[in-house]
Enzyme design. Structure first.
Site, PDB file in Angstrom:
ATOM      1  N   GLY A 154     -15.162   7.346   9.398  1.00 19.64           N
ATOM      2  CA  GLY A 154     -14.610   6.724  10.647  1.00 19.64           C
ATOM      3  C   GLY A 154     -13.787   7.880  11.218  1.00 19.64           C
ATOM      4  O   GLY A 154     -13.698   8.171  12.400  1.00 19.64           O
ATOM      5  N   ASP A 205      -4.523   0.735   5.057  1.00 22.18           N
ATOM      6  CA  ASP A 205      -5.559   1.034   4.147  1.00 22.18           C
ATOM      7  C   ASP A 205      -5.155   0.305   2.819  1.00 22.18           C
ATOM      8  O   ASP A 205      -5.954   0.241   2.013  1.00 22.18           O
ATOM      9  CB  ASP A 205      -5.826   2.365   3.903  1.00 22.18           C
ATOM     10  CG  ASP A 205      -6.434   2.901   5.073  1.00 22.18           C
ATOM     11  OD1 ASP A 205      -7.151   2.243   6.080  1.00 22.18           O
ATOM     12  OD2 ASP A 205      -6.740   4.294   5.283  1.00 22.18           O
ATOM     13  N   ARG A 227     -12.677  -6.279   5.902  1.00 22.19           N
ATOM     14  CA  ARG A 227     -11.722  -6.057   4.482  1.00 22.19           C
ATOM     15  C   ARG A 227     -10.954  -7.781   4.214  1.00 22.19           C
ATOM     16  O   ARG A 227     -10.721  -8.050   3.262  1.00 22.19           O
ATOM     17  CB  ARG A 227     -10.643  -5.178   4.503  1.00 22.19           C
ATOM     18  CG  ARG A 227     -11.250  -3.831   4.134  1.00 22.19           C
ATOM     19  CD  ARG A 227     -10.434  -2.575   4.250  1.00 22.19           C
ATOM     20  NE  ARG A 227     -11.225  -1.343   3.853  1.00 22.19           N
ATOM     21  CZ  ARG A 227     -10.819  -0.266   3.866  1.00 22.19           C
ATOM     22  NH1 ARG A 227      -9.694   0.272   4.791  1.00 22.19           N
ATOM     23  NH2 ARG A 227     -11.562   0.612   3.695  1.00 22.19           N
TER      24      ARG A 227
HETATM   25  C1  S3P Z   1      -6.944   7.091   9.717  1.00 23.33           C
HETATM   26  C2  S3P Z   1      -6.588   6.258  10.006  1.00 23.33           C
HETATM   27  C3  S3P Z   1      -6.797   4.885   9.973  1.00 23.33           C
HETATM   28  C4  S3P Z   1      -7.190   4.782   8.545  1.00 23.33           C
HETATM   29  C5  S3P Z   1      -8.197   5.779   8.216  1.00 23.33           C
HETATM   30  C6  S3P Z   1      -7.676   7.159   8.278  1.00 23.33           C
HETATM   31  C7  S3P Z   1      -6.666   8.652   9.998  1.00 23.33           C
HETATM   32  O1  S3P Z   1      -7.526   4.305  10.971  1.00 23.33           O
HETATM   33  O2  S3P Z   1      -7.517   3.382   8.368  1.00 23.33           O
HETATM   34  O3  S3P Z   1      -8.447   5.343   6.636  1.00 23.33           O
HETATM   35  O4  S3P Z   1      -6.931   9.647   9.325  1.00 23.33           O
HETATM   36  O5  S3P Z   1      -6.411   8.823  11.009  1.00 23.33           O
HETATM   37  P1  S3P Z   1      -7.081   3.779  12.379  1.00 23.33           P
HETATM   38  O6  S3P Z   1      -6.354   4.785  12.824  1.00 23.33           O
HETATM   39  O7  S3P Z   1      -8.316   3.772  13.398  1.00 23.33           O
HETATM   40  O8  S3P Z   1      -6.242   2.401  12.096  1.00 23.33           O
END
Ligand code: S3P
Length: 436
Positions: free
Chosen positions: A100, A320, A351
């Site tokens: 993501g 996380d 989750r």
């Molecule tokens: C992350 C931000 C988080 C986290 C992901 C890594 C990042 O997501 O859950 O594992 O590196 O910016 P969100 O910012 O969408 O909550």
């Protein structure tokens, strides 16, 4: 092949946390956009997610070399910046795999360019919400289309001309924030973001270190278009990976672990606060600064845990870690209530549903709510065979559960841990926890 984990008699030793995933992605992406030469990145995350970022940047014409680390150290990479406008049109589709962070940050980088790109990923990624980045990027002038009315990957970036924007973020998401700041670097005019709550600030720290004009006032961020100067990055250890060992140690009846080189950036360190609220015997040692990020070693021991309430502003700072916090909450004395964590429903898996499903299967009194969970506490965790839900953090939470459960736990599809922590099962084996 599934793995079966049983509780070892004791849990003692030293672990070096692998390089942080969030910082690793950023070190590659941002340096690729610099126009001042070559950057060196050390202790790079060994997980598949960050390799997706490297491969995408290579496909866009960025020269990246990668050398395997020796004696347990993370890989070393060099990145030759091409400048903000130097990315080349790739010949194929860009594959973000399960990541993501790659998808949302690259969306900010690919938006509004005169090259055409298509960004996609695996089944889990293709079901995660992308409208949250497409909508504001479109407002800034980008032309983007995607499945389901431009809300799901694959995403296609056609071009457009970016203008700065003022945007009130609907979620406290570091991925969304970073996406818009990256787009703002090439936009005409200032980009101003208002966050509903603080989220991890690695982007702000790194962009500032690279000479970007980025001001913070409370929860507001203001960025002016800027060129990037190369910065060498020594990636701190990943607190989200260390979290599994923290929880294993506080829950095991005979444990003492020293975890070395863990990033303790306050916007990531919610897990430390939460575990201390639970009465964990957790001490930070040798707090220091590594390349603009605070780092410490952690000494953690068997603890008498109690239930807590987690809600509000702390939630994005430990988002996380909630699946593994649930393991500790299951055995803690007294109820744990987690609220304001609806974002958990749109991570690599749902989750909340996944955690409740396996916890109940292991005999734990637990209930899901729309935005969190309620765990009665005072339970022991039983055995069984459980799915990983194609989610690295679920698989590793099950591994931790196996280290403290009364009966062995079999984890299906354990290899998914390689998304962030390929050596996870080997460490469990070294503890004597792997029985099949
Ligand atoms: C992350 C931000 C988080 C986290 C992901 C890594 C990042 O997501 O859950 O594992 O590196 O910016 P969100 O910012 O969408 O909550």
């Amino acid at each position: 092949m599934p793995v079966t984990i049983a509780r070892p008699r004791s849990l003692r030793g030293e672990i070096i946390a692998p390089g942080d995933k969030s910082v690793s992605h950023r070190a590659i992406m941002f340096n690729a956009l610099s126009n001042t030469g070559t950057a060196h990145v050390t202790n790079f995350s060994p997980g598949a997610d960050c390799t997706s970022t490297v491969e995408i940047m290579r496909a866009l014409g960025v020269e990246i070399s990668r050398k395997e680390g020796e004696n347990g150290a993370g890989d070393s990479l060099t990145v030759k910046g091409v400048g903000l406008n130097g990315l080349q049109e790739p010949s194929g589709i860009l594959d973000a795999g399960n990541s993501g962070t790659t998808t949302r940050l690259m969306s900010g980088i690919l938006a509004g360019r005169d090259i055409m790109t298509i960004l996609t990923g695996d089944d889990s990624l293709s079901s995660r919400p992308m409208g949250r980045v497409v909508k504001p990027l479109t407002q800034m002038g980008a032309e983007i289309s995607g499945r389901a009315n431009d809300t799901l990957a694959p995403l296609v970036f056609h071009g457009g001309k970016l203008a700065g924007t003022t945007y009130e973020m609907p979620v406290a998401s570091a991925q969304l924030k970073s996406c818009l700041l990256l787009a703002g670097l090439r936009a005409d005019g200032t980009t101003t973001l208002t966050q509903p709550a603080e989220s991890r600030d690695h982007t702000e720290r790194m962009l500032s270190a690279m000479g970007v004009d980025l001001q913070k006032s409370g929860l507001d961020l203001e960025l002016k278009p800027s060129e990037l100067e190369t910065v060498d990055v020594e990636v701190p250890g990943d607190i989200s990976s260390a979290a599994f060992w923290l929880v294993a140690a506080i829950c095991h009846p005979d444990a003492e672990l020293l975890i070395r080189n863990v990033g303790i950036n306050p916007t990531r360190a919610g897990i430390i606060t939460a575990l201390q609220m639970m009465n964990a015997d957790l001490t930070l040692i040798d707090e220091r600064d590594v390349a603009g990020e605070p780092v410490a070693d952690m000494l953690v021991k068997t603890s008498e845990l109690k239930g807590i309430e987690l809600d509000g502003d702390i939630v994005p700072l430990l988002i996380d870690e909630i699946p593994v916090i649930a393991v500790a909450a299951a055995i803690a004395e007294g109820e744990t209530v987690i609220r304001d964590a609806e974002e958990l429903r749109v991570k690599e898996s749902d989750r909340i549903a996944a955690s409740i499903s396996w916890l109940k299967g292991a005999g734990v009194e637990a209930e899901g709510t729309p935005d969190g969970m309620i765990l009665a506490g005072g339970n022991s965790i039983g055995g069984g065979q459980f799915q990983s839900y194609d989610d690295h953090r679920l698989a590793m939470s099950l591994g931790v559960a196996g280290l403290i459960s009364t009966e062995p736990i079999t984890v299906m599809d354990p290899d998914v841990a390689g998304i962030s922590y390929p050596s996870f099962w080997k460490i469990i084996e070294d503890f004597g926890g792997l029985v099949g």
